[in-house]
Design a protein around this motif. Structure first.
Motif, PDB file in Angstrom:
ATOM      1  N   ALA A 135       0.835  -1.207   0.000  1.00  0.00           N
ATOM      2  CA  ALA A 135       0.000   0.000   0.000  1.00  0.00           C
ATOM      3  C   ALA A 135       0.868   1.255   0.000  1.00  0.00           C
ATOM      4  O   ALA A 135       0.611   2.215  -0.740  1.00  0.00           O
ATOM      5  N   GLU A 136       1.921   1.241   0.823  1.00  0.00           N
ATOM      6  CA  GLU A 136       2.801   2.404   0.904  1.00  0.00           C
ATOM      7  C   GLU A 136       3.564   2.617  -0.404  1.00  0.00           C
ATOM      8  O   GLU A 136       3.727   3.746  -0.858  1.00  0.00           O
ATOM      9  N   GLU A 137       4.012   1.532  -1.029  1.00  0.00           N
ATOM     10  CA  GLU A 137       4.727   1.648  -2.296  1.00  0.00           C
ATOM     11  C   GLU A 137       3.827   2.206  -3.391  1.00  0.00           C
ATOM     12  O   GLU A 137       4.234   3.045  -4.184  1.00  0.00           O
ATOM     13  N   ASN A 138       2.580   1.748  -3.426  1.00  0.00           N
ATOM     14  CA  ASN A 138       1.639   2.255  -4.422  1.00  0.00           C
ATOM     15  C   ASN A 138       1.440   3.751  -4.276  1.00  0.00           C
ATOM     16  O   ASN A 138       1.293   4.476  -5.254  1.00  0.00           O
ATOM     17  N   THR A 139       1.435   4.212  -3.040  1.00  0.00           N
ATOM     18  CA  THR A 139       1.240   5.632  -2.781  1.00  0.00           C
ATOM     19  C   THR A 139       2.456   6.445  -3.189  1.00  0.00           C
ATOM     20  O   THR A 139       2.335   7.552  -3.707  1.00  0.00           O
ATOM     21  N   SER A 140       3.665   5.861  -2.975  1.00  0.00           N
ATOM     22  CA  SER A 140       4.887   6.634  -3.214  1.00  0.00           C
ATOM     23  C   SER A 140       5.323   6.655  -4.679  1.00  0.00           C
ATOM     24  O   SER A 140       6.055   7.539  -5.086  1.00  0.00           O
ATOM     25  N   VAL A 141       4.898   5.664  -5.475  1.00  0.00           N
ATOM     26  CA  VAL A 141       5.299   5.634  -6.886  1.00  0.00           C
ATOM     27  C   VAL A 141       4.426   6.593  -7.682  1.00  0.00           C
ATOM     28  O   VAL A 141       3.226   6.391  -7.803  1.00  0.00           O
ATOM     29  N   LYS A 142       5.063   7.598  -8.207  1.00  0.00           N
ATOM     30  CA  LYS A 142       4.346   8.654  -8.918  1.00  0.00           C
ATOM     31  C   LYS A 142       3.551   8.092 -10.102  1.00  0.00           C
ATOM     32  O   LYS A 142       4.085   7.461 -10.994  1.00  0.00           O
ATOM     33  N   GLY A 143       2.243   8.314 -10.084  1.00  0.00           N
ATOM     34  CA  GLY A 143       1.396   7.948 -11.213  1.00  0.00           C
ATOM     35  C   GLY A 143       0.931   6.514 -11.230  1.00  0.00           C
ATOM     36  O   GLY A 143       0.025   6.173 -11.993  1.00  0.00           O
ATOM     37  N   GLN A 144       1.533   5.637 -10.395  1.00  0.00           N
ATOM     38  CA  GLN A 144       1.201   4.211 -10.453  1.00  0.00           C
ATOM     39  C   GLN A 144      -0.265   3.970 -10.118  1.00  0.00           C
ATOM     40  O   GLN A 144      -1.003   3.328 -10.868  1.00  0.00           O
ATOM     41  N   THR A 145      -0.706   4.477  -8.968  1.00  0.00           N
ATOM     42  CA  THR A 145      -2.080   4.226  -8.540  1.00  0.00           C
ATOM     43  C   THR A 145      -3.077   4.914  -9.462  1.00  0.00           C
ATOM     44  O   THR A 145      -4.137   4.369  -9.770  1.00  0.00           O
ATOM     45  N   GLY A 146      -2.736   6.115  -9.931  1.00  0.00           N
ATOM     46  CA  GLY A 146      -3.610   6.821 -10.864  1.00  0.00           C
ATOM     47  C   GLY A 146      -3.821   6.049 -12.147  1.00  0.00           C
ATOM     48  O   GLY A 146      -4.925   6.014 -12.693  1.00  0.00           O
ATOM     49  N   ARG A 147      -2.752   5.414 -12.641  1.00  0.00           N
ATOM     50  CA  ARG A 147      -2.857   4.620 -13.869  1.00  0.00           C
ATOM     51  C   ARG A 147      -3.740   3.395 -13.636  1.00  0.00           C
ATOM     52  O   ARG A 147      -4.588   3.059 -14.473  1.00  0.00           O
ATOM     53  N   GLU A 148      -3.557   2.724 -12.495  1.00  0.00           N
ATOM     54  CA  GLU A 148      -4.403   1.578 -12.154  1.00  0.00           C
ATOM     55  C   GLU A 148      -5.873   2.003 -12.120  1.00  0.00           C
ATOM     56  O   GLU A 148      -6.743   1.332 -12.680  1.00  0.00           O
ATOM     57  N   LEU A 149      -6.133   3.118 -11.467  1.00  0.00           N
ATOM     58  CA  LEU A 149      -7.509   3.612 -11.337  1.00  0.00           C
ATOM     59  C   LEU A 149      -8.134   3.917 -12.690  1.00  0.00           C
ATOM     60  O   LEU A 149      -9.282   3.555 -12.951  1.00  0.00           O
ATOM     61  N   SER A 150      -7.379   4.595 -13.554  1.00  0.00           N
ATOM     62  CA  SER A 150      -7.940   4.977 -14.854  1.00  0.00           C
ATOM     63  C   SER A 150      -8.290   3.755 -15.689  1.00  0.00           C
ATOM     64  O   SER A 150      -9.324   3.723 -16.365  1.00  0.00           O
ATOM     65  N   LEU A 151      -7.460   2.725 -15.636  1.00  0.00           N
ATOM     66  CA  LEU A 151      -7.724   1.501 -16.393  1.00  0.00           C
ATOM     67  C   LEU A 151      -8.915   0.732 -15.824  1.00  0.00           C
ATOM     68  O   LEU A 151      -9.742   0.202 -16.571  1.00  0.00           O
ATOM     69  N   LEU A 152      -9.004   0.665 -14.501  1.00  0.00           N
ATOM     70  CA  LEU A 152     -10.141   0.001 -13.861  1.00  0.00           C
ATOM     71  C   LEU A 152     -11.449   0.717 -14.208  1.00  0.00           C
ATOM     72  O   LEU A 152     -12.469   0.079 -14.500  1.00  0.00           O
ATOM     73  N   ARG A 153     -11.420   2.042 -14.187  1.00  0.00           N
ATOM     74  CA  ARG A 153     -12.617   2.828 -14.537  1.00  0.00           C
ATOM     75  C   ARG A 153     -12.993   2.614 -16.001  1.00  0.00           C
ATOM     76  O   ARG A 153     -14.173   2.503 -16.344  1.00  0.00           O
ATOM     77  N   GLU A 154     -11.959   2.551 -16.841  1.00  0.00           N
ATOM     78  CA  GLU A 154     -12.212   2.336 -18.274  1.00  0.00           C
ATOM     79  C   GLU A 154     -12.873   0.976 -18.500  1.00  0.00           C
ATOM     80  O   GLU A 154     -13.804   0.853 -19.304  1.00  0.00           O
ATOM     81  N   GLU A 155     -12.409  -0.041 -17.774  1.00  0.00           N
ATOM     82  CA  GLU A 155     -12.979  -1.369 -17.933  1.00  0.00           C
ATOM     83  C   GLU A 155     -14.413  -1.420 -17.402  1.00  0.00           C
ATOM     84  O   GLU A 155     -15.286  -2.049 -18.006  1.00  0.00           O
ATOM     85  N   ARG A 156     -14.660  -0.740 -16.290  1.00  0.00           N
ATOM     86  CA  ARG A 156     -16.025  -0.726 -15.765  1.00  0.00           C
ATOM     87  C   ARG A 156     -16.965  -0.026 -16.759  1.00  0.00           C
ATOM     88  O   ARG A 156     -18.084  -0.483 -16.998  1.00  0.00           O
ATOM     89  N   LYS A 157     -16.487   1.049 -17.349  1.00  0.00           N
ATOM     90  CA  LYS A 157     -17.274   1.776 -18.348  1.00  0.00           C
ATOM     91  C   LYS A 157     -17.529   0.889 -19.571  1.00  0.00           C
ATOM     92  O   LYS A 157     -18.643   0.851 -20.116  1.00  0.00           O
ATOM     93  N   ARG A 158     -16.499   0.134 -20.004  1.00  0.00           N
ATOM     94  CA  ARG A 158     -16.655  -0.754 -21.156  1.00  0.00           C
ATOM     95  C   ARG A 158     -17.699  -1.833 -20.874  1.00  0.00           C
ATOM     96  O   ARG A 158     -18.550  -2.128 -21.714  1.00  0.00           O
TER      97      ARG A 158
END
Length: 399
Positions: free
Chosen positions: A364-387
């Motif tokens: 959890a801490e690594e996901n928070t500290s890696v710039k853009g990592q969690t945001g990219r995961e979120l955008s893809l998950l949202r895209e799949e839910r929308k699809r």
């Protein structure tokens, strides 16, 4: 020239996730995108477990099921089989940390030996792994690394640590199972590097079975790899290089500052990316001597590897090249690589919920500290839910 962006295929990436699992992932990555929440959640989790409050069920149904395959190897079987049906291999990691006694280290070694045996008989499991401090005290690794004189008792303790490492590597060699040692903090890593070099010298003469991990946020790793390569060529052994960016940046910088020595970590994310890609390129340009395990959640580095593979005319399933991501993360890389025929593998942690919590909190801490990592995961998950909602709408309209 690789033109098509294969990692954008969310249908392939999340094919195995139910709608409920997709929503859970969205919820968790949404929380991990908030640094303050991660800090508070980490504190409350540790506090609750210390007081033996009944939070294990909550942990199991959320972060544990997202990032772990189960409590036992048997629990993991449906997960690893399901992924293997999609051409995605697995590594089982008994992710219990923080043990201190010789009996616990012996038990950990026996567990790792059993996982090497398990990998041999399971076609979907392609690697085994161990964490050096899982089979020996951190302090003994640190003392040996810093060349501090050992007491007679400590000398005996260090011999036991070396024997455990050799037992694991010997079993891997006998069964022809690839085995890697994870990397840890720099102030214990020199001893681990030296010992794994010794294991490569002993067991990697004909083929690469033993791998050491290089954390490429360390600015010295390309030089280290080149030196190791020269030794291998001179002495007749091959190199197994698992390359990652690294997991202890804040701790490393804080210690260097406190103790007044130059930080071993690259000055920023961009410098780390350059260093990782340089190490990656070096490995792929010397496959006659080096097998590479590319542990990255970074799309740019992954595309770079694909481009080099194509430019050199290598088979996409060349057995000297493996891509890896953590279970529960970067499915868009793992599943799309597997779907195209590349060698792709997921690291699947397992173990008792309470014992695996330190690993989960670090994730959890690594996901928070890696710039853009969690945001990219979120955008893809949202895209799949929308699809999926779009597909459901079309289906409903047809009916």
């Amino acid at each position: 020239m690789i033109r098509k962006k294969i990692f954008n295929n969310t249908k392939a990436a999340f094919k195995l996730k139910s709608n409920a699992e997709l929503d859970r992932a969205l919820f968790l990555f949404g929380l991990m995108n908030r640094q303050t929440f991660v800090k508070i959640g980490t504190f409350l989790t540790k506090f609750s477990l210390k007081l033996h409050l009944p939070v294990e069920t909550l942990i199991k149904k959320t972060i544990f099921e997202q990032f772990c395959g189960g409590v036992t190897e048997e629990d993991c079987k449906p997960v690893t089989k399901e992924m293997y049906d999609e051409n995605l291999h697995s590594i089982l990691d008994y992710s219990v940390e923080g043990k201190e006694t010789e009996a616990e280290f012996d038990a950990a070694m026996e567990k790792k030996l059993s996982l090497i045996d398990y990998a041999k008989k399971s076609e979907e499991i392609t690697f085994a792994m161990f964490k050096p401090t899982g089979i020996g005290r951190f302090e003994i690794w640190e003392k040996v690394s810093e060349k501090i004189s050992l007491t007679d008792d400590e000398k005996e303790e260090w011999e036991r640590v070396k024997k455990r490492v050799d037992s694991l590597c010997n079993r891997a060699y006998e069964l022809k199972v690839r085995l890697y040692a994870d990397a840890e903090e720099t102030w214990m890593q020199t001893a681990a590097d030296d010992l794994m070099e010794e294991m490569m010298r002993k067991y990697n003469k004909e083929e690469v079975l033993i791998f050491n991990t290089l954390q490429c946020y360390r600015w010295d790793r390309l030089t280290y790899l080149k030196d190791l390569h020269e030794k291998g060529k001179a002495e007749g052994f091959k190199i197994g290089a698992k390359i990652v960016r690294g997991a202890y940046m804040e701790k490393e910088n804080a210690r260097a500052k406190k103790m007044g020595y130059p930080t071993p970590i690259c000055e920023n994310k961009e410098a780390t990316d350059v260093n990782f890609n340089s190490v990656l390129s070096y490995c792929l340009n010397h496959l006659e001597d080096i097998s590479v395990f590319i542990g990255t959640h970074n799309e740019v580095s992954s595309y770079l590897a694909l481009q080099i593979i194509e430019d050199k005319g290598l088979a996409i399933d060349d057995d000297r090249i493996w891509f890896s991501q953590l279970f529960g993360m970067s499915d868009h890389i793992s599943y799309n690589l597997a779907r195209k025929g590349y060698n792709a593998v997921k690291l699947v942690p397992f173990g008792p919920v309470r014992d695996v919590v330190p690993y989960l909190l670090r994730r959890a801490e690594e996901n928070t500290s890696v710039k853009g990592q969690t945001g990219r995961e979120l955008s893809l998950l949202r895209e799949e839910r929308k699809r999926r909602k779009g597909d459901e709408s079309v289906k409903y309209a047809r009916e």
